[in-house]
Design an enzyme around this catalytic site. Sequence first.
Site, short mmCIF file in Angstrom:
data_model
loop_
_atom_site.label_atom_id
_atom_site.label_comp_id
_atom_site.label_asym_id
_atom_site.label_seq_id
_atom_site.Cartn_x
_atom_site.Cartn_y
_atom_site.Cartn_z
N SER A 1 69.62 -52.57 -30.83
CA SER A 1 69.23 -52.90 -29.60
C SER A 1 67.84 -53.89 -29.51
O SER A 1 67.72 -54.53 -28.68
CB SER A 1 69.00 -51.61 -28.53
OG SER A 1 67.92 -50.86 -29.15
N ASN A 2 66.94 -53.65 -30.63
CA ASN A 2 65.64 -54.49 -30.37
C ASN A 2 66.23 -55.75 -30.96
O ASN A 2 65.66 -56.79 -30.37
CB ASN A 2 64.90 -54.03 -31.42
CG ASN A 2 64.09 -52.76 -30.85
OD1 ASN A 2 63.07 -52.95 -30.00
ND2 ASN A 2 64.41 -51.44 -31.09
N LYS B 1 66.28 -49.69 -45.20
CA LYS B 1 66.15 -49.90 -46.76
C LYS B 1 64.71 -50.21 -47.08
O LYS B 1 64.01 -51.24 -46.11
CB LYS B 1 66.98 -50.72 -47.29
CG LYS B 1 68.48 -50.17 -47.21
CD LYS B 1 68.69 -48.94 -47.90
CE LYS B 1 69.96 -48.23 -47.71
NZ LYS B 1 70.05 -46.86 -48.21
N LEU B 2 63.96 -49.99 -47.97
CA LEU B 2 62.87 -50.54 -48.53
C LEU B 2 63.04 -51.90 -48.74
O LEU B 2 63.81 -52.35 -49.45
CB LEU B 2 62.33 -49.71 -49.79
CG LEU B 2 61.13 -50.06 -50.12
CD1 LEU B 2 60.03 -49.59 -49.27
CD2 LEU B 2 60.68 -49.37 -51.66
N HIS C 1 58.04 -49.66 -35.16
CA HIS C 1 58.13 -47.90 -35.24
C HIS C 1 57.84 -47.32 -34.07
O HIS C 1 57.16 -47.73 -33.32
CB HIS C 1 57.19 -47.57 -36.41
CG HIS C 1 57.30 -46.24 -36.97
ND1 HIS C 1 58.14 -45.98 -37.88
CD2 HIS C 1 56.67 -45.22 -36.48
CE1 HIS C 1 58.18 -44.43 -37.95
NE2 HIS C 1 57.21 -44.13 -37.32
N ASP D 1 55.21 -48.50 -43.42
CA ASP D 1 54.54 -48.33 -42.31
C ASP D 1 52.99 -48.46 -42.21
O ASP D 1 52.28 -47.61 -41.42
CB ASP D 1 54.80 -46.85 -41.48
CG ASP D 1 56.17 -46.86 -41.14
OD1 ASP D 1 57.06 -47.97 -40.92
OD2 ASP D 1 56.90 -45.73 -41.08
N GLU E 1 59.80 -50.53 -26.55
CA GLU E 1 60.12 -51.55 -27.59
C GLU E 1 60.95 -52.98 -27.06
O GLU E 1 60.66 -53.79 -27.71
CB GLU E 1 61.13 -50.70 -28.62
CG GLU E 1 60.36 -49.49 -29.36
CD GLU E 1 61.53 -48.89 -30.37
OE1 GLU E 1 61.99 -49.68 -31.05
OE2 GLU E 1 61.38 -47.76 -30.37
C1 GRF Z 1 63.91 -48.30 -33.15
O1 GRF Z 1 63.29 -47.07 -32.66
C2 GRF Z 1 62.89 -48.82 -33.96
O2 GRF Z 1 61.37 -48.68 -33.77
C3 GRF Z 1 62.97 -48.32 -35.34
O3 GRF Z 1 64.34 -48.07 -35.37
C4 GRF Z 1 65.10 -47.94 -34.01
C5 GRF Z 1 66.12 -49.15 -33.98
O4 GRF Z 1 66.80 -49.02 -32.96
N1 GRF Z 1 62.44 -49.04 -36.32
P1 GRF Z 1 67.90 -50.42 -32.55
O5 GRF Z 1 68.81 -50.46 -33.50
O6 GRF Z 1 66.81 -51.67 -32.23
O7 GRF Z 1 68.64 -49.74 -31.37
#
Ligand code: GRF
Length: 197
Positions: free
Chosen positions: A16-17, A89-90, A107, A148, A177
């Site tokens: 979704s991001n 993944k790292l 994050h 992080d 986000e």
């Molecule tokens: C988000 O909460 C982001 O902060 C974290 O992983 C999640 C990913 O969500 N790193 P999406 O796949 O973007 O919906």
Amino acid sequence: MQPPISLAIFASGGGSNAEAILQHATTSSHFSVKLIVTNNAQAGVLKRAENHGIPAMVLDKTEYRDGAYLVKNLQDAGIQMIALAGYLKLIPVELVRAFSGRMVNIHPSLLPNFGGKGMYGMRVHEAVIKAGSQRSGMTIHEVNEVYDQGKILRQVSLKVQQNWLPAQLQQAVLRLEHRFYPLEVEKVAQKLHTQTN
Ligand code: GRF
């Protein structure tokens, strides 16, 4: 004027991001999304890539650990900047170094709280609620060699409402986000774009 900065988005899940960044890119003059990278052939983000007509790269178990392979493929694709969006993944150190100052992550907590190894997805929100924190939120940061812990670029917080379940907190944080990640990607891209001109 140089062409916009070529961005790759790394995601392992629904994306979704990634979607919010893809939408934003349609009106940005500073970056365009050129590649979606995932380690998960079932990831929802692949459908989003297809909908936007953006190529995707699915990494297998050997590939996602192979820094030299990743650096070469991204450079061959002309990628100048990376946004991690739920990538689980790292990132190999060679890739971190090759994209120093040009790789960002998001994050879903107020780092350094509730960050680090094993803190991802719903686990973060469960831990925040269990700890009785009054506030949570999101952190956008540069990526360095420790999970992080890169330089924080932006944090936005919200009040954790009494009786919220982890899923409700997750939804509220996700709204932040989606609003702020594209803007921060734009900001970093703009800086890079200005430097290349
Ligand atoms: C988000 O909460 C982001 O902060 C974290 O992983 C999640 C990913 O969500 N790193 P999406 O796949 O973007 O919906």
